[in-house]
Design a protein around this motif. Structure first.
Motif, mmCIF file in Angstrom:
data_model
loop_
_atom_site.group_PDB
_atom_site.id
_atom_site.type_symbol
_atom_site.label_atom_id
_atom_site.label_comp_id
_atom_site.label_asym_id
_atom_site.label_seq_id
_atom_site.Cartn_x
_atom_site.Cartn_y
_atom_site.Cartn_z
ATOM 1 N N GLY A 94 0.986 -1.293 0.143
ATOM 2 C CA GLY A 94 0.079 -0.125 -0.018
ATOM 3 C C GLY A 94 0.903 1.175 -0.027
ATOM 4 N N VAL A 95 -0.026 2.441 0.060
ATOM 5 C CA VAL A 95 0.785 3.810 0.075
ATOM 6 C C VAL A 95 1.742 3.788 0.902
ATOM 7 C CG1 VAL A 95 0.152 6.319 0.176
ATOM 8 C CG2 VAL A 95 -1.376 4.715 -1.018
ATOM 9 N N ALA A 96 1.406 3.694 2.473
ATOM 10 C CA ALA A 96 2.476 4.056 3.253
ATOM 11 C C ALA A 96 3.409 2.705 3.531
ATOM 12 C CB ALA A 96 1.505 3.915 4.724
ATOM 13 N N HIS A 114 1.753 -4.675 11.288
ATOM 14 C CA HIS A 114 0.185 -5.010 10.704
ATOM 15 C C HIS A 114 -0.269 -3.446 10.067
ATOM 16 C CE1 HIS A 114 -3.632 -6.361 9.803
ATOM 17 N NE2 HIS A 114 -4.195 -5.557 10.612
ATOM 18 N N PHE A 115 0.040 -3.288 8.687
ATOM 19 C CA PHE A 115 -0.611 -2.162 8.098
ATOM 20 C C PHE A 115 -1.861 -2.323 7.113
ATOM 21 C CE2 PHE A 115 2.376 1.831 8.198
ATOM 22 C CZ PHE A 115 2.918 1.496 9.106
ATOM 23 N N ALA A 116 -2.148 -3.663 7.075
ATOM 24 C CA ALA A 116 -3.133 -4.067 5.981
ATOM 25 C C ALA A 116 -4.617 -3.576 6.684
ATOM 26 C CB ALA A 116 -3.220 -5.602 5.854
ATOM 27 N N GLY A 117 -5.043 -3.062 5.599
ATOM 28 C CA GLY A 117 -6.721 -2.703 6.002
ATOM 29 C C GLY A 117 -7.203 -1.589 5.039
ATOM 30 N N MET A 145 -15.873 5.078 3.007
ATOM 31 C CA MET A 145 -16.398 5.487 1.871
ATOM 32 C C MET A 145 -15.530 4.913 0.641
ATOM 33 S SD MET A 145 -19.150 6.884 1.869
ATOM 34 C CE MET A 145 -19.523 7.138 0.422
ATOM 35 N N ARG A 146 -14.389 4.004 0.935
ATOM 36 C CA ARG A 146 -14.051 3.245 -0.396
ATOM 37 C C ARG A 146 -14.847 2.214 -0.628
ATOM 38 N NH1 ARG A 146 -7.439 3.810 -0.106
ATOM 39 N NH2 ARG A 146 -7.379 5.665 0.061
ATOM 40 N N ILE A 147 -15.269 1.457 0.653
ATOM 41 C CA ILE A 147 -16.126 0.322 0.381
ATOM 42 C C ILE A 147 -17.060 0.564 1.458
ATOM 43 C CG2 ILE A 147 -14.362 -1.223 -0.643
ATOM 44 C CD1 ILE A 147 -14.131 -2.186 2.142
ATOM 45 N N ARG A 173 -0.656 5.814 16.118
ATOM 46 C CA ARG A 173 -1.892 6.976 15.669
ATOM 47 C C ARG A 173 -1.012 7.616 14.412
ATOM 48 N NH1 ARG A 173 -4.925 7.993 21.067
ATOM 49 N NH2 ARG A 173 -6.140 6.071 21.254
ATOM 50 N N ILE A 174 -1.218 7.332 13.368
ATOM 51 C CA ILE A 174 -0.359 7.836 12.140
ATOM 52 C C ILE A 174 -1.430 8.944 11.705
ATOM 53 C CG2 ILE A 174 0.535 7.263 10.040
ATOM 54 C CD1 ILE A 174 0.476 4.216 10.825
ATOM 55 N N GLY A 175 -0.578 10.013 11.397
ATOM 56 C CA GLY A 175 -1.180 11.195 10.714
ATOM 57 C C GLY A 175 -1.448 11.190 9.249
HETATM 58 N N1 NAD Z 1 -2.251 6.833 4.444
HETATM 59 C C1 NAD Z 1 -2.667 7.493 5.317
HETATM 60 O O1 NAD Z 1 -2.587 8.740 5.323
HETATM 61 C C2 NAD Z 1 -2.956 6.930 6.861
HETATM 62 C C3 NAD Z 1 -3.254 7.652 7.932
HETATM 63 C C4 NAD Z 1 -3.335 6.835 9.336
HETATM 64 C C5 NAD Z 1 -3.330 5.462 9.277
HETATM 65 N N2 NAD Z 1 -3.138 4.852 8.100
HETATM 66 C C6 NAD Z 1 -3.204 3.535 8.213
HETATM 67 O O2 NAD Z 1 -2.017 2.844 7.679
HETATM 68 C C7 NAD Z 1 -2.502 1.661 7.033
HETATM 69 C C8 NAD Z 1 -1.828 1.769 5.628
HETATM 70 O O3 NAD Z 1 -2.341 2.608 5.047
HETATM 71 P P1 NAD Z 1 -2.346 3.039 3.387
HETATM 72 O O4 NAD Z 1 -2.538 4.505 3.184
HETATM 73 O O5 NAD Z 1 -0.861 2.571 3.004
HETATM 74 O O6 NAD Z 1 -3.510 2.052 2.755
HETATM 75 P P2 NAD Z 1 -3.492 1.311 1.404
HETATM 76 O O7 NAD Z 1 -4.732 0.890 1.039
HETATM 77 O O8 NAD Z 1 -2.700 2.312 0.521
HETATM 78 O O9 NAD Z 1 -2.925 -0.113 1.898
HETATM 79 C C9 NAD Z 1 -3.330 -0.931 2.488
HETATM 80 C C10 NAD Z 1 -2.986 -2.139 2.174
HETATM 81 O O10 NAD Z 1 -3.855 -3.355 2.849
HETATM 82 C C11 NAD Z 1 -3.905 -4.240 1.861
HETATM 83 N N3 NAD Z 1 -5.013 -5.295 2.625
HETATM 84 C C12 NAD Z 1 -6.426 -4.606 2.526
HETATM 85 N N4 NAD Z 1 -7.371 -5.641 2.824
HETATM 86 C C13 NAD Z 1 -6.370 -6.642 3.307
HETATM 87 C C14 NAD Z 1 -6.663 -7.883 3.415
HETATM 88 N N5 NAD Z 1 -8.024 -8.267 4.014
HETATM 89 N N6 NAD Z 1 -5.860 -8.778 3.608
HETATM 90 C C15 NAD Z 1 -4.682 -8.388 3.157
HETATM 91 N N7 NAD Z 1 -4.232 -7.121 2.893
HETATM 92 C C16 NAD Z 1 -5.393 -6.390 2.867
HETATM 93 C C17 NAD Z 1 -4.475 -3.752 0.467
HETATM 94 O O11 NAD Z 1 -4.031 -4.537 -0.667
HETATM 95 C C18 NAD Z 1 -3.164 -2.602 0.681
HETATM 96 O O12 NAD Z 1 -2.237 -2.705 -0.175
HETATM 97 C C19 NAD Z 1 -3.718 1.304 6.972
HETATM 98 O O13 NAD Z 1 -3.892 0.516 8.181
HETATM 99 C C20 NAD Z 1 -4.310 2.632 7.516
HETATM 100 O O14 NAD Z 1 -5.582 2.435 8.181
HETATM 101 C C21 NAD Z 1 -2.943 5.499 7.006
#
Ligand code: NAD
Length: 311
Positions: free
Chosen positions: A19-21, A88-91, A96-98, A190-192
């Motif tokens: 994912g992005v982060a 654990h970052f998955a989620g 509103m994405r789903i 608690r990420i920003g």
């Molecule tokens: N991007 C932000 O600004 C931000 C801010 C605060 C917290 N977060 C948290 O950081 C984490 C990463 O965020 P992101 O922006 O990279 O999101 P993202 O959607 O880009 O990445 C999340 C990844 O999780 C994977 N994923 C989703 N459901 C899954 C499942 N059931 N099993 C396995 N993999 C799964 C997706 O394929 C994706 O690659 C998330 O938990 C998010 O809530 C992000």
């Protein structure tokens, strides 16, 4: 650069690394010498990391992800080793994405399955991506005030939306497992709003030209590479049990002309109390706990990245 020197290379299962982060955090962790298995439903374009495709809302897939080889080989010469840590970052990172019920299910069940499997497999370090949306303003219905400034890990968390609520549920699950499995460290970050290097200039153009619009981000942000440094700090520090850390960079995201953090917050949030004296340009979401307990030092302050230090 003053991030800690690695105590040793570790074997880390990283979920959501595609994912992005995640992809930036994975890159940073590789630079510290760690070995990483990415677990995600989609692959990561990084030849140094194998991706195991797994849906972590399924408990058996989560269990297997934490108890398998780190890459494919013919034959498998080395025995399966227990990972040192799971990150654990998955989620789903936004409402509103789903549909909301799916966001809730995926975020809470994914976290539950990872935490339970890790604890029962004897993995001693679990690092979880939580969010500062838990402080309630980001996805509120309407303009909601923060409880006070600066926001600390002890500030009230009263969100209305499903995403932040799912993250609070994750923190609660983590706390209960940490109570049951003594000796397991579970650190919630608690990420920003995460800013990637490629997006830095564009995002800060918006922050600096329209500062009034970013109450929803608490005028705070998280550089994706510094997020890697924050995770590295979590990996380096053992023995803290269950902890929540605000995971943001040091400085407020307003232009220098707007004055100090306190002046700005008194102007734009006149009903919100400021507790104690804030630093001149301190971020309204405080990362003091992470700096003091984990030794975090930011590597990418936004004014340095934009070359505005000497203006
Ligand atoms: N991007 C932000 O600004 C931000 C801010 C605060 C917290 N977060 C948290 O950081 C984490 C990463 O965020 P992101 O922006 O990279 O999101 P993202 O959607 O880009 O990445 C999340 C990844 O999780 C994977 N994923 C989703 N459901 C899954 C499942 N059931 N099993 C396995 N993999 C799964 C997706 O394929 C994706 O690659 C998330 O938990 C998010 O809530 C992000």
């Amino acid at each position: 650069m003053s991030s800690p020197t690695p105590k040793a290379a570790q074997r880390i299962v990283f979920t959501g690394g595609s994912g992005v982060a995640g992809r930036h955090v994975v890159e940073k962790l590789l630079s510290y010498g760690h070995e990483i298995l990415n677990v995600d439903v989609v692959p990561l374009d990084n030849s140094n990391v194998h991706t195991l495709k797994a849906d972590l809302t399924d408990g058996a897939q989560a269990f297997n992800s934490l108890s398998c080889h780190f890459r494919v080989s013919e034959p498998f010469m080395d025995p399966i080793q227990k990972p040192d840590a799971v990150v654990h970052f998955a989620g789903i990172p936004q409402p509103m994405r789903i549909p909301d019920n799916e966001t809730f299910r995926i975020n809470t069940m994914g976290a539950y399955n990872i935490i339970e499997s890790a604890c029962k497999l004897g993995i001693k370090k679990i690092i979880l991506a939580s969010s500062l949306t838990t402080y309630g303003a980001t996805y509120a219905e309407g303009d909601v005030d923060y409880p006070h400034f600066p926001l600390t890990e002890d500030s009230p968390t009263e969100p209305m939306d499903v995403y932040a609520t799912s993250k609070l549920c994750m923190e609660r699950i983590a706390h209960s497992f940490a109570n049951r499995f003594k000796g397991v460290d579970i650190y919630c970050l608690r990420i920003g709003a995460v800013i990637e290097p490629e997006q830095h200039t564009k995002k800060f153009e918006a922050y600096l030209s329209r500062p009034g619009d970013f109450k929803v981000h608490g005028w705070s942000y998280t550089d994706s590479r510094d997020l890697g440094n924050m995770v590295q700090c979590c990996l380096q520090k053992d023995g803290l049990g269950f902890q929540v850390f605000n995971a943001v960079n040091d400085e407020i995201t307003i232009p220098e002309e707007e004055g100090s953090s306190e002046e700005w917050l008194r102007k734009v949030c006149p009903r919100t109390k400021i507790l104690g004296k804030m630093g001149e340009r301190e971020a309204p979401v405080s990362n003091k706990k992470m700096r003091e307990m984990l030794g975090f030092r930011e590597e990418f302050p936004w004014r340095k990245v934009l070359d505005r230090d000497g203006r």
